[in-house]
Design a protein around this motif. Structure first.
Motif, PDB file in Angstrom:
ATOM      1  N   GLU A 225       0.814  -1.220   0.000  1.00 31.83           N
ATOM      2  CA  GLU A 225       0.000   0.000   0.000  1.00 31.83           C
ATOM      3  C   GLU A 225       0.848   1.272   0.000  1.00 31.83           C
ATOM      4  N   TYR A 226       2.169   1.119   0.178  1.00 29.23           N
ATOM      5  CA  TYR A 226       3.064   2.279   0.175  1.00 29.23           C
ATOM      6  C   TYR A 226       3.949   2.311  -1.071  1.00 29.23           C
ATOM      7  N   LEU A 227       3.672   1.425  -2.022  1.00 31.18           N
ATOM      8  CA  LEU A 227       4.477   1.340  -3.238  1.00 31.18           C
ATOM      9  C   LEU A 227       3.844   2.139  -4.374  1.00 31.18           C
TER      10      LEU A 227
ATOM     11  N   LEU B 185       9.155   2.346  -3.100  1.00 36.24           N
ATOM     12  CA  LEU B 185       8.574   2.726  -1.814  1.00 36.24           C
ATOM     13  C   LEU B 185       8.462   4.246  -1.749  1.00 36.24           C
ATOM     14  N   SER B 186       7.242   4.728  -1.634  1.00 36.51           N
ATOM     15  CA  SER B 186       6.978   6.165  -1.657  1.00 36.51           C
ATOM     16  C   SER B 186       7.025   6.751  -0.248  1.00 36.51           C
ATOM     17  N   PRO B 187       7.963   7.650   0.024  1.00 36.57           N
ATOM     18  CA  PRO B 187       7.983   8.284   1.351  1.00 36.57           C
ATOM     19  C   PRO B 187       6.709   9.085   1.621  1.00 36.57           C
ATOM     20  N   ILE B 188       6.104   9.611   0.549  1.00 39.44           N
ATOM     21  CA  ILE B 188       4.873  10.383   0.724  1.00 39.44           C
ATOM     22  C   ILE B 188       3.742   9.489   1.223  1.00 39.44           C
TER      23      ILE B 188
ATOM     24  N   LEU C 173       9.998  11.273  -4.153  1.00 35.73           N
ATOM     25  CA  LEU C 173      10.256   9.834  -4.194  1.00 35.73           C
ATOM     26  C   LEU C 173      11.659   9.463  -3.721  1.00 35.73           C
ATOM     27  N   TYR C 174      12.421  10.426  -3.242  1.00 36.13           N
ATOM     28  CA  TYR C 174      13.786  10.157  -2.808  1.00 36.13           C
ATOM     29  C   TYR C 174      13.859   9.981  -1.293  1.00 36.13           C
ATOM     30  N   TRP C 175      14.864   9.225  -0.892  1.00 35.21           N
ATOM     31  CA  TRP C 175      15.224   9.075   0.509  1.00 35.21           C
ATOM     32  C   TRP C 175      16.650   9.583   0.678  1.00 35.21           C
TER      33      TRP C 175
END
Length: 310
Positions: free
Chosen positions: A97-99, A110-113, A174-176
């Motif tokens: 659900e976070y992809l 994996l979306s940090p948002i 989309l960055y970490w």
């Protein structure tokens, strides 16, 4: 008043710490107990390093996200993307659900948002009457008006065999990016221990953070930047037996000479702070304020503390 008494006055009391603990424990449990992707958490930054001044008005909590079936791609020295292993079907992935699907690279990332929004939703559900719950760059910020307290909730993912974590990069969706406040804490504690400054480092940090927060009006340092500069100033000095006043003078001189330098405690480039560059007028205002503070200290401890208390 001497400076030692002043530091005692601005150091958070145990009663204040106990009150704050109730609040952050509640927020921590709200996220940890209701989101199965979170399996650990810890307090960090200046609260954990014990360099806060009273009243405590902000805290930072890092939440460890389970990294099962996630790998990372290095984009630059500080930039990363996290994505799901192709061997795991999307429908079976624990973080599905976070992809977010990237059609160019044919993979789920994996979306940090999405992670941050899930944090926000959970906290809002637990605190329906609290309006001060917002996404604030790399974290979800919760403002508790009853304590005049801001709590920043930061998701992070550990990286195997590395000395850093990955947290959301606040200006790229989309960055970490790399972070490891635990190393900062270790460095501060080591320089502050009985074999070095024996408590004087944190003493100086508190004094200058109080000045920066309450006396340095108009333009001020980012709290972490100031703490980093003080660390580097005293790390260069090897005469640990100097008086509190002399150590404070060393720190003030160094901060004055490096007012526009962006360094972190680990002494590696911190590109995030490049977005807070000061213009020439702001630099001169900071230098002027530092000069005034130094002049007060030169006169006497009482003059110095009276100025800070005025």
């Amino acid at each position: 008043m001497n400076i030692s008494s002043f530091v005692a006055d601005i150091t958070p009391s145990q009663v204040e710490i106990d009150q704050i603990s109730t609040s952050w424990n509640a927020i921590r449990d709200t996220i940890k107990n209701w989101m199965d992707i979170v399996w650990d958490s810890f307090l960090t930054w200046s609260y954990k390093r014990k360099t806060k001044v009273s009243p405590i008005d902000d805290l930072d909590i890092f939440f460890n996200i389970s990294a099962g079936n996630i790998v990372y791609e290095v984009l630059a020295s500080w930039d990363f993307m996290l994505y799901a292993k192709s061997s795991i079907p999307y429908s079976e992935h624990s973080l599905r659900e976070y992809l977010t699907y990237n059609s160019n690279k044919v993979r789920y990332e994996l979306s940090p948002i999405k992670v941050l929004n899930a944090f926000k939703t959970r906290i809002k559900t637990a605190y329906p009457t609290t309006s001060g719950i917002v996404r604030n760059g790399q974290c979800i910020t919760v403002y508790l008006s009853s304590y005049s307290l801001t709590i920043d909730c930061v998701p992070y993912m550990g990286v195997a065999d590395e000395d850093f974590f990955l947290i959301p990069k606040w200006w790229v969706d989309l960055y970490w990016k790399k972070a490891n406040p635990k190393i900062d804490e270790e460095k501060i504690n080591k320089l502050n221990d009985v074999e070095h400054y024996n408590g004087k480092l944190k003493w100086v940090i508190k004094v200058l953070k109080y000045w920066n927060k309450y006396k340095n009006s108009g333009v001020s340092f980012k709290s972490y930047v100031l703490e980093s500069l003080i660390y580097h100033a005293l790390n260069k000095n090897t005469n640990y037996s100097l008086s509190y006043v002399e150590i404070l003078k060393i720190a003030l001189r160094f901060v004055y000479e490096n007012v526009d330098v962006h360094r972190n405690i680990r002494d590696i480039p911190d590109y995030e702070y490049m977005y807070y560059d000061l213009d020439s007028i702001q630099k001169e205002r900071l230098k002027s304020a530092l000069s005034t503070l130094f002049d007060k200290l030169e006169l006497s401890e009482d003059t110095f503390t009276t100025y800070l208390n005025s």
